[in-house]
Design a protein around this motif. Structure first.
Motif, PDB file in Angstrom:
ATOM      1  N   PHE A 162       0.889 -14.680  -0.916  1.00 46.66           N
ATOM      2  CA  PHE A 162      -0.018 -14.405   0.211  1.00 46.66           C
ATOM      3  C   PHE A 162       0.496 -13.263   1.092  1.00 46.66           C
ATOM      4  CE2 PHE A 162      -1.464 -19.083  -0.070  1.00 46.66           C
ATOM      5  CZ  PHE A 162      -2.468 -18.737  -0.954  1.00 46.66           C
ATOM      6  N   THR A 163       1.824 -13.151   1.223  1.00 46.43           N
ATOM      7  CA  THR A 163       2.389 -12.044   2.009  1.00 46.43           C
ATOM      8  C   THR A 163       2.089 -10.705   1.352  1.00 46.43           C
ATOM      9  OG1 THR A 163       4.169 -13.483   2.799  1.00 46.43           O
ATOM     10  CG2 THR A 163       4.492 -11.113   3.036  1.00 46.43           C
ATOM     11  N   CYS A 164       2.243 -10.645   0.032  1.00 49.89           N
ATOM     12  CA  CYS A 164       1.943  -9.408  -0.699  1.00 49.89           C
ATOM     13  C   CYS A 164       0.458  -9.051  -0.607  1.00 49.89           C
ATOM     14  CB  CYS A 164       2.351  -9.542  -2.165  1.00 49.89           C
ATOM     15  SG  CYS A 164       4.125  -9.616  -2.430  1.00 49.89           S
ATOM     16  N   LEU A 165      -0.400 -10.038  -0.573  1.00 53.80           N
ATOM     17  CA  LEU A 165      -1.834  -9.782  -0.416  1.00 53.80           C
ATOM     18  C   LEU A 165      -2.152  -9.226   0.965  1.00 53.80           C
ATOM     19  CD1 LEU A 165      -3.335 -12.961  -2.147  1.00 53.80           C
ATOM     20  CD2 LEU A 165      -3.645 -10.592  -2.910  1.00 53.80           C
ATOM     21  N   ALA A 166      -1.410  -9.688   1.979  1.00 59.04           N
ATOM     22  CA  ALA A 166      -1.712  -9.306   3.357  1.00 59.04           C
ATOM     23  C   ALA A 166      -1.138  -7.941   3.734  1.00 59.04           C
ATOM     24  CB  ALA A 166      -1.177 -10.374   4.316  1.00 59.04           C
ATOM     25  N   ILE A 167       0.022  -7.573   3.181  1.00 64.43           N
ATOM     26  CA  ILE A 167       0.699  -6.314   3.551  1.00 64.43           C
ATOM     27  C   ILE A 167       0.673  -5.386   2.347  1.00 64.43           C
ATOM     28  CG2 ILE A 167       2.848  -5.268   4.336  1.00 64.43           C
ATOM     29  CD1 ILE A 167       3.558  -7.919   5.657  1.00 64.43           C
ATOM     30  N   ARG A 168       0.065  -4.227   2.497  1.00 64.18           N
ATOM     31  CA  ARG A 168      -0.198  -3.354   1.360  1.00 64.18           C
ATOM     32  C   ARG A 168       0.792  -2.194   1.225  1.00 64.18           C
ATOM     33  NH1 ARG A 168      -4.992  -4.733  -0.742  1.00 64.18           N
ATOM     34  NH2 ARG A 168      -5.145  -2.781  -1.914  1.00 64.18           N
ATOM     35  N   TRP A 169       1.908  -2.246   1.935  1.00 61.56           N
ATOM     36  CA  TRP A 169       2.918  -1.193   1.845  1.00 61.56           C
ATOM     37  C   TRP A 169       3.594  -1.210   0.476  1.00 61.56           C
ATOM     38  CZ3 TRP A 169       4.974   3.136   3.617  1.00 61.56           C
ATOM     39  CH2 TRP A 169       6.296   3.457   3.282  1.00 61.56           C
ATOM     40  N   ASP A 170       3.788  -0.039  -0.100  1.00 63.55           N
ATOM     41  CA  ASP A 170       4.513   0.078  -1.367  1.00 63.55           C
ATOM     42  C   ASP A 170       5.194   1.439  -1.398  1.00 63.55           C
ATOM     43  OD1 ASP A 170       5.433   0.340  -3.983  1.00 63.55           O
ATOM     44  OD2 ASP A 170       3.792  -0.843  -4.804  1.00 63.55           O
ATOM     45  N   PRO A 171       6.548   1.467  -1.265  1.00 65.67           N
ATOM     46  CA  PRO A 171       7.252   2.758  -1.207  1.00 65.67           C
ATOM     47  C   PRO A 171       7.166   3.562  -2.503  1.00 65.67           C
ATOM     48  CG  PRO A 171       8.817   0.944  -1.386  1.00 65.67           C
ATOM     49  CD  PRO A 171       7.463   0.332  -1.155  1.00 65.67           C
ATOM     50  N   THR A 172       6.799   2.931  -3.618  1.00 69.17           N
ATOM     51  CA  THR A 172       6.656   3.683  -4.866  1.00 69.17           C
ATOM     52  C   THR A 172       5.297   4.356  -4.965  1.00 69.17           C
ATOM     53  OG1 THR A 172       5.803   1.766  -6.104  1.00 69.17           O
ATOM     54  CG2 THR A 172       8.195   2.081  -6.056  1.00 69.17           C
ATOM     55  N   ARG A 173       4.456   4.148  -3.968  1.00 63.33           N
ATOM     56  CA  ARG A 173       3.114   4.745  -3.982  1.00 63.33           C
ATOM     57  C   ARG A 173       2.912   5.698  -2.812  1.00 63.33           C
ATOM     58  NH1 ARG A 173       3.677   3.265  -8.355  1.00 63.33           N
ATOM     59  NH2 ARG A 173       2.293   2.023  -9.662  1.00 63.33           N
ATOM     60  N   ILE A 174       4.006   6.248  -2.277  1.00 68.97           N
ATOM     61  CA  ILE A 174       3.925   7.216  -1.182  1.00 68.97           C
ATOM     62  C   ILE A 174       4.578   8.516  -1.626  1.00 68.97           C
ATOM     63  CG2 ILE A 174       3.940   5.443   0.611  1.00 68.97           C
ATOM     64  CD1 ILE A 174       6.913   6.198   1.072  1.00 68.97           C
ATOM     65  N   THR A 175       4.246   9.598  -0.934  1.00 64.73           N
ATOM     66  CA  THR A 175       4.829  10.904  -1.259  1.00 64.73           C
ATOM     67  C   THR A 175       5.584  11.509  -0.081  1.00 64.73           C
ATOM     68  OG1 THR A 175       2.744  11.987  -0.658  1.00 64.73           O
ATOM     69  CG2 THR A 175       3.060  11.406  -2.986  1.00 64.73           C
TER      70      THR A 175
END
Length: 477
Positions: free
Chosen positions: A447-460
């Protein structure tokens, strides 16, 4: 030996962003950079090995020392309990004096703790040895993950998840050596040999890291030590680089020490959601692993019979599955992202715990063994490595070890809860019911992963260029 592009001119670095940006131009690590990266990773092998050393010989130790269930819970939870404090301390220490010095210090403490534990003839001595191991474990993990993140180009961020495969490799290695000691008929002292072998690993790794590790170029630049940063970049990657004119004020201002009170920035924008996500994943994955995975020798005894060799071989098979999952976690993190791969792992772990608990000792052995294997695989390929990897990849260099320290602290809290509560639950309601109760843990992570959408591998973005305000004033502490 260099993996850097062929340079036609010398690059000049003026700050940490320049150093990190230069490393990010790489698309792979080869030669010296690659094996130094793995040498830093080897410290996490020791962390896992030392944790597994006690678990592999837990039953003989309990019988030899006549330990009560409460004493067993205290001993197994001791190292991660101490790490609750030593994780953030290690982060603070590495922010002030660099990454390499704390890593070297921990190897000496590891060895002393392992030798004291192995020589123990009573609960108090073994307890003191495990406390030393906990100090070293907490510092080492927080600092090593930060150093690996700073060694790693942006295009290879998922590579950090290899630490999970290393963890299971270390556990399997310890189990294998324990079987070797068993063949030499060392009797009830088998746990002493298992624990003492971790001291030998610690001393060997100390010598190798002392000789070859290179300080983080990004940390050096963040401290205003541009000449040393340029030298580290040349030594690690073979870049043609020199120090440039310093930006952002005087060297003294640039090199302001970051202290524990600065950790408050982790709980303010833009870092608050990153901190919540990494700490919750770290907490829940540690709780589910140390409640179930660490007790695989005990579970194996229930599944495969009371013979020591059969139970140990069963644990090795489960951990071999973890090696595969841990190595694939780097691929899963690259293809799916760390957040989505965590969600997938949590979902399967939840289902596996429910079914394992509901059918414990009722299914045929082959089917019963498949459930722990599924648990280990999806844990190691999913959330197992991701909390610490997200933390290591989400912060600027000057506060990165504070971030990994706080995340490690919460992970250690989860480890303590899993290690201490599972024996109590097992004694009170049995293994099957305990596993069903524990199924709520991966649900919290999901549920935490569903609520927070931050992902450092998907930023530039270059994290070193993020504008954050650290408190100003006198010396921090």
């Amino acid at each position: 030996m260099s993996d850097a592009p062929v340079a036609t001119s010398t690059t000049r670095i003026r700050n940490a962003a320049d150093a990190a940006g230069l490393i990010d131009t790489l698309t792979r690590l080869t030669g010296r950079a690659s094996w130094i990266w793995f040498l830093a990773l080897a410290g996490l092998f020791l962390d896992a090995y030392s944790n597994a050393a006690l678990g592999a010989g837990l039953s003989p130790m309990v019988k030899q020392l006549g330990l009560s269930p409460t004493e067993v819970g205290l001993l197994t939870a001791m190292a991660p309990a101490i790490a609750i404090l030593s994780n953030p301390f290690g982060g603070w220490l590495a922010a002030r004096i660099g990454r390499v010095k704390p890593l070297l210090m921990t190897k000496v403490v590891f060895a002393l703790g392992a030798l004291l534990t192995a020589a123990g003839s009573d609960f108090q001595t073994v307890f003191a040895g495990r406390a030393l191991v906990g100090i070293a474990y907490g510092i080492d993990f927080a600092v090593a993950m930060a150093l690996l993140a700073e060694y790693t180009p942006a295009s290879l961020k998922g590579r950090l998840n290899f630490w999970q495969g290393v963890w299971y490799t270390a556990t399997t290695t310890n189990l294998l050596l324990t079987l070797v000691f068993y063949r030499f008929d060392v009797g009830a002292d088998i746990w002493r040999w298992s624990v003492a072998s971790s001291a030998a690993f610690a001393l060997a790794l100390f010598l190798l890291q002392l000789t070859f590790l290179v300080e983080s170029p990004t940390w050096l630049a963040a401290k205003g030590r541009l000449r040393e940063s340029a030298a580290a970049l040349r030594r690690l990657y073979g870049f043609a680089v020199q120090e440039g004119p310093q930006e952002g004020g005087s060297e003294g201002e640039s090199a302001r020490q970051v202290g524990i009170r600065d950790a408050g920035v982790l709980f303010r924008p833009p870092y608050l959601p990153r901190t919540v996500l990494s700490t919750v994943i770290s907490l829940t994955q540690a709780m589910q692993y140390f409640a179930v995975g660490w007790y695989l020798p005990v579970i194996s005894l229930e599944l495969f019979g009371r013979e020591f060799e059969k139970a140990t071989l069963g644990s090795m098979v489960f951990n071999a599955v973890g090696i595969v999952g841990g190595c694939l976690s780097a691929y899963a993190g690259r293809r799916l992202g760390l957040r989505v791969s965590s969600m997938t792992g949590y979902a399967v772990v939840f289902a596996a715990l429910l079914v394992m608990g509901a059918t414990f000792k009722e299914l045929p052995v082959a089917l019963a063994a498949l459930l722990p294997a599924l648990f280990i695989f999806f844990h190691s390929a999913g959330p197992g490595p991701n909390g610490k990897s997200i933390a290591a990849l989400s912060y600027r260099s000057d506060i990165r070890t504070l971030g990994t320290g706080v995340t490690g602290m919460l992970g250690s809290l989860g480890s303590v809860a899993g290690l201490y509560l599972f024996p109590q639950l097992q004694a009170g309601i049995g293994v099957g019911a305990s596993l069903m109760v524990l199924s709520v843990v991966p649900l919290v992570g999901l549920f935490t992963c569903l609520a927070i959408r931050w992902d450092p591998t998907r930023i530039t973005i270059n994290l070193e260029q993020e504008d954050i305000a650290l408190p100003t004033g006198g010396p921090r502490g």
